[in-house]
Structures are given as structure tokens and as C-alpha cells.
Design a protein around this motif. Structure first.
Motif, PDB file in Angstrom:
ATOM      1  N   THR A  13       3.618   7.817  -5.530  1.00  0.00           N
ATOM      2  CA  THR A  13       3.760   7.876  -6.992  1.00  0.00           C
ATOM      3  C   THR A  13       2.673   8.779  -7.573  1.00  0.00           C
ATOM      4  O   THR A  13       1.602   8.937  -6.976  1.00  0.00           O
ATOM      5  N   THR A  29       5.762   0.009 -12.191  1.00  0.00           N
ATOM      6  CA  THR A  29       6.450   0.897 -11.247  1.00  0.00           C
ATOM      7  C   THR A  29       6.696   0.196  -9.917  1.00  0.00           C
ATOM      8  O   THR A  29       7.804   0.252  -9.362  1.00  0.00           O
ATOM      9  N   HIS A  42      14.096  -1.116  -3.946  1.00  0.00           N
ATOM     10  CA  HIS A  42      14.604   0.031  -3.195  1.00  0.00           C
ATOM     11  C   HIS A  42      13.792   0.353  -1.944  1.00  0.00           C
ATOM     12  O   HIS A  42      14.271   1.065  -1.063  1.00  0.00           O
ATOM     13  N   GLU A  46      18.533   5.924  -1.435  1.00  0.00           N
ATOM     14  CA  GLU A  46      18.008   5.116  -2.547  1.00  0.00           C
ATOM     15  C   GLU A  46      17.130   5.926  -3.500  1.00  0.00           C
ATOM     16  O   GLU A  46      16.690   5.414  -4.530  1.00  0.00           O
ATOM     17  N   ALA A 105      17.420   8.527  -5.579  1.00  0.00           N
ATOM     18  CA  ALA A 105      17.835   8.781  -6.969  1.00  0.00           C
ATOM     19  C   ALA A 105      17.767   7.485  -7.780  1.00  0.00           C
ATOM     20  O   ALA A 105      17.236   7.467  -8.902  1.00  0.00           O
ATOM     21  N   ASN A 106      18.264   6.388  -7.210  1.00  0.00           N
ATOM     22  CA  ASN A 106      18.199   5.100  -7.918  1.00  0.00           C
ATOM     23  C   ASN A 106      16.757   4.687  -8.187  1.00  0.00           C
ATOM     24  O   ASN A 106      16.432   4.194  -9.264  1.00  0.00           O
ATOM     25  N   ARG A 118      14.138   6.586  -8.483  1.00  0.00           N
ATOM     26  CA  ARG A 118      13.524   7.439  -9.516  1.00  0.00           C
ATOM     27  C   ARG A 118      13.971   7.045 -10.918  1.00  0.00           C
ATOM     28  O   ARG A 118      13.234   7.201 -11.880  1.00  0.00           O
ATOM     29  N   GLU A 119      15.182   6.520 -11.017  1.00  0.00           N
ATOM     30  CA  GLU A 119      15.682   6.128 -12.341  1.00  0.00           C
ATOM     31  C   GLU A 119      14.965   4.909 -12.916  1.00  0.00           C
ATOM     32  O   GLU A 119      15.008   4.672 -14.115  1.00  0.00           O
ATOM     33  N   THR A 120      14.328   4.117 -12.037  1.00  0.00           N
ATOM     34  CA  THR A 120      13.721   2.870 -12.516  1.00  0.00           C
ATOM     35  C   THR A 120      12.351   3.077 -13.141  1.00  0.00           C
ATOM     36  O   THR A 120      11.794   2.154 -13.706  1.00  0.00           O
ATOM     37  N   THR A 121      11.764   4.259 -13.021  1.00  0.00           N
ATOM     38  CA  THR A 121      10.389   4.439 -13.506  1.00  0.00           C
ATOM     39  C   THR A 121      10.167   5.843 -14.052  1.00  0.00           C
ATOM     40  O   THR A 121      10.767   6.809 -13.562  1.00  0.00           O
ATOM     41  N   SER A 122       9.308   5.931 -15.055  1.00  0.00           N
ATOM     42  CA  SER A 122       8.976   7.248 -15.616  1.00  0.00           C
ATOM     43  C   SER A 122       7.861   7.923 -14.810  1.00  0.00           C
ATOM     44  O   SER A 122       7.540   9.089 -15.051  1.00  0.00           O
TER      45      SER A 122
END
Lengths: 298, 298
Positions: free
Chosen positions: B146, B179, B186, B256, B258-259, B261-265
Motif C-alpha cells: 500500500t 485499508t 481479498h 482479486e 481490481a476488487n 483496489r475498489e475497496t480503498t482510496s
């Protein structure tokens, strides 16, 4: 600024920090958490084994869970030492595990740090149904203490006189977790005697805005204090000021005394009564100073 | 015996102690608890404010909750210092409260101790639905990190060059709690980078019994590392070994990504892939030693 004043300052910013442990609500559970640091210069006299150090350091935090009337769930510790000796670490962990077993808690590890002297930071976690705070004592309540006082004073004397094995035994107290949890339904206020009886009653009185009147002859003294100290007034001073006996000091209505005693096999001694705040903190009609014994061991 | 060997020994006795934090079952809740000790000589360079020390010490434990995929509930700390200055204590507590706010946790106080140097022991408590351990990485998984690495390396340089205000800012990292909790659904394995990237991948690989292959150019570097360090190979060394950036190092199946990455900025960078254990731990086809940087600040 001394440690007491500093703790007073912290309690203004963090109200949860002013008691033996902080209570946290989590879903339907009330958790109780507390942390402590002990180090060689002030807490572990020469001759303290690592097993005893692990037992005592983790036990000190478990005692704070007891003081809130909590059931202990788990404990962790940081073991800071100048060097990591495998046998010493094993002994430390064995002590930590055994004191957790004695309190029905789980020792789940922690961390290591390289420090100039042995420094142990412990944290205990528990759950609580009826939290017992330092405030809540009411005029007319009995003031009680569990077990007896002076165990650590006797332990320090035993270290001084070279009776090392016995001193280590005395330093491995049983945290009053089961007793505290059982008593909490009956108490109006409770804390542990880690700062000595004198400071404990001052803190209970201050938090509850009451006075307290104690009786010398009613204070239960650990039998070994008599072994090591002949002089009665020294004995009394050690019993009330040395502290770190990790007994429970509590108040309850006299009508609850019999019920409270039925819940635990640990003796519960009535040592005085709660009075109006104007009466101050007295013992046999003399003022009891808010003093602890500073036990630098080196 | 060094600290790593000693931790290895402890993990044999206490299986819960071998990860970033210990998981405890309590009624229907899984709790996660972790503890750390930081002290002046090794962790707080000259110029570190008490506010930064409070933030960073408590943040280090919150980061371990993040590393397990937990939500942070509360934190406590022991503040050990040679003397208690009211302003310093207030600043310390303000830092502790603010880092807890940044992680949606509650700072509930702790204790004071008189120590020869500033010594801070912190404990964080959280809950976890999908714990993510160091073991679990599977051959073919992506290895991700991250944010970016080198923030602490840059902070140390800033302290050295007298850029004290900026150094303090760099030392106040945001623990990746939100995060970590979002990613844990995932991930196959996760830990924080507190010991540096090199040690982190070695530990993930060892716990998961796999090999790991990293790519220098894919490793995200904190922009300030470039400001302070011209030489590329020094920059790379600092980025991978200094540690204490408290980012998350994790593995997950590429399906996993893409999914996740969608969960966190927070940016999630792919820095390599999990291989067979015979391949060892390599970076651009060279062996990556299991080395951290010992950052004695004094």
C-alpha cells in the motif's frame, strides 16, 4: 510534577483513565483494559527470577482487571532487556502463562525490545458485567480488604536477608480476579492495593467524596511481616504503605457483607467504615497521611 | 540470541504470538490484540516532539491491527520518562488521541512510569471478521504494497539535516487500519512493513512456505527519499530495508486485484509475484537478503 499529579492531569483529558482500568463498550460486551510498566530498578530486587518477573508483571495488570470486577480474558507483555537469553525468556513466559492460568486468562504473547534495564510492559483485557469503580462509596458502608497486607513488604525483607527462594514465592501473588468478579455485585466502590492501603483509601474517598475511618487492629497482616519485623509501629507502617500486595480494597453496605463473603473463599476483612467527607481519612482517630512507600530496590 | 531468534523461540511456545497481533475468540466476537515498546535511543531522534512520539507509538500498534485486517477499537499506552512535564504529557496524549481518531479507535489512557529514557509501551485492541495472517500466500499470487515506502528513511534524513518540522510530519504516518480491514476479504496473506520490505517478504514467504520474486522498478518510493538521497542504489537500499513505514505488504490472487483496489482510496501497487519456495526471495533475479536496517538514532 510527580507521577500522581501527572495521572491527575491525564484523568482530566481522559475520564476513562482515572480508574484501575478503562471500560469500553463493544457490541453487547463491556471490555475492560489496563496497562502497566515495571522495571528492574524499582520493581525487581536482585534475586528476582525471570519466572517471578513474568508472573508479577502480568499479575499486576490482571489485578487491575480484578479491581474493576472484571473477568480476565487475555494478557500480553513486552519483554525489554539488555540481552535475550533463551532460558530467561522461557522462564519469563512460563511465569506469565502460569499467572494467567491462575486468573483463567490466556497469555497470548507480545513483543521484545532491547532496553538498558529489564523493563516489562503488560496489558490485560477482560470483560465486565458489573464494573466497580473507585467512586460510589456511601456513608455508612463497611471498608473491606481481601486476604492480608504486607506480603510485598515481607518479600522485600526476604530479598534483603538473602532468603531468595522464599522472597520469590512472596512476590508471586495470586491476582484476585475471581474474587473481584464475584464481589463486584455487592460492592459500592473497589480498587486494588497496588499503591498501598493508605493511598488506596485516599483514592476511594476522593473519588467517592466521602471520609474514611480505619482501625489498626482490624487490618489483616501477612504472617511473614511478623517474622521479619519486630517493631509494631514499623510493622504497621509497612502494612499500610508498602503496597503492591495486589489485594482488593472495597466498600459495601454492611447488609451485603454476609452475601459478599459467601461468594469467595478469600477472607474479606472489615477494616473501617465510610464517613462524611469532613471527617477526612483517619485511623484510630489519627489522620492517615496519603503516603506510599517508594520502594526503589537499588 | 538476537531479537529475531528470540521471537522465533517465543512463537514455538505461544502460537498466537507469531503474527502481527494475536486473535482471541470472545463470545461471538474475534478480538485482536497487539503490544509494542518504543524508546528514545532507537525510535525517537532528537527533535521528535512528544506529540509525534504519542502519534507514532500508538500508531505502530494500530498498524499491527491493520496488518491482521482488523478494525481498531481502543488503544492504551504507558508513558515512561525521566520526569513528567505537564506540557509534554498533554502533547503526548494529544498525539495518541489524534492517531486513534485517524483509525476510528478510542484512546483510553494508560499509565506513567519513571524511566531513564523516554520509553513508550502501547497496546491496541480491535475486532476482526476476516483475519489475514502471514501464512496463506499461494504460488501465482501478486505481492502488493500500500502507499509507498521510504517515509521513515526520509524522516530520519530530515531529522539529520535539521528539517525538524518536516521530519516530525513524516514520522506521523496514518495507520492503514481502514485499508487493512477492507483488503482482508481479498488477501491470502498480509503483514505490515514495520521491519522493512525485505524482512516482510521473507516473513510472509517463510510463514507461507513459498518463494517471492520482486521488481525494483515496481516498488513505490516516497517522493521525499528522492529529495534527500541522490544515489539510486542507496535510495533502493533505504526503501527496502529501513522499515517502520507501517504500510501493508500482502498477497492476493491477480483475479482479486481490481476488487481489492475498489475497496480503498490508498494506492495498491503490485511489486512482484509468489513463486515456488525453491526459487527463494529474489529481486530482479538477485537474491534479496533478509536484512533490516538498524536505526539507532543516537
Amino acid at each position: 510534577m510527580d507521577e500522581r499529579d501527572a495521572l491527575g492531569q491525564i484523568a482530566k483529558t481522559l475520564p476513562q483513565a482515572g480508574d484501575d482500568a478503562a471500560v469500553i463498550s463493544l457490541d453487547s460486551v463491556s471490555l475492560v483494559i489496563t496497562t502497566d510498566m515495571l522495571h528492574e530498578t524499582t520493581d525487581f530486587p536482585d534475586g528476582t527470577t525471570r519466572y517471578t518477573a513474568g508472573w508479577r508483571a502480568v499479575g499486576a495488570s490482571l489485578s487491575d482487571i480484578a479491581a474493576m470486577g472484571g473477568q480476565a480474558t487475555a494478557a500480553v507483555a513486552v519483554y525489554g532487556a539488555p540481552a535475550f537469553d533463551p532460558d530467561e525468556i522461557d522462564s519469563f513466559i512460563a511465569g506469565a502463562i502460569d499467572v494467567c492460568d491462575a486468573a483463567n486468562a490466556q497469555y497470548v504473547g507480545g513483543d521484545l525490545d532491547t532496553t538498558s534495564e529489564l523493563t516489562i510492559a503488560t496489558t490485560a483485557l477482560g470483560t465486565v458485567t458489573h464494573p466497580s469503580y473507585r467512586h460510589g462509596a456511601r456513608i455508612g458502608d463497611c471498608i473491606c480488604v481481601t486476604g492480608n497486607l504486607g506480603r510485598t513488604a515481607a518479600g522485600l525483607k526476604a530479598f534483603e536477608t538473602g532468603d531468595i527462594a522464599h522472597a520469590n514465592e512472596l512476590f508471586r501473588f495470586t491476582p484476585r480476579v475471581n474474587t473481584g468478579a464475584a464481589l463486584a455485585k455487592h460492592t459500592t466502590a473497589m480498587m486494588d492495593s497496588s499503591d498501598g492501603l493508605a493511598r488506596s483509601v485516599h483514592q476511594l474517598a476522593s473519588a467517592s467524596e466521602v471520609g474514611m475511618s480505619l482501625h489498626w487492629d482490624a487490618i489483616p497482616t501477612h504472617p511473614d511481616v511478623k517474622e521479619y519485623v519486630d517493631d509494631v509501629s514499623t510493622r504497621r507502617e509497612l502494612t499500610t504503605t508498602v503496597g503492591e500486595d495486589f489485594e482488593l480494597v472495597l466498600t459495601l453496605p454492611s447488609s451485603e457483607l454476609a452475601n459478599a463473603r459467601e461468594t469467595t473463599s478469600v477472607p474479606l476483612h472489615v477494616i473501617g467504615e465510610v464517613t462524611e467527607s469532613d471527617n477526612g481519612i483517619i485511623i484510630d482517630d489519627e489522620s492517615l497521611p496519603d503516603e506510599g512507600y517508594t520502594h526503589a530496590t537499588k
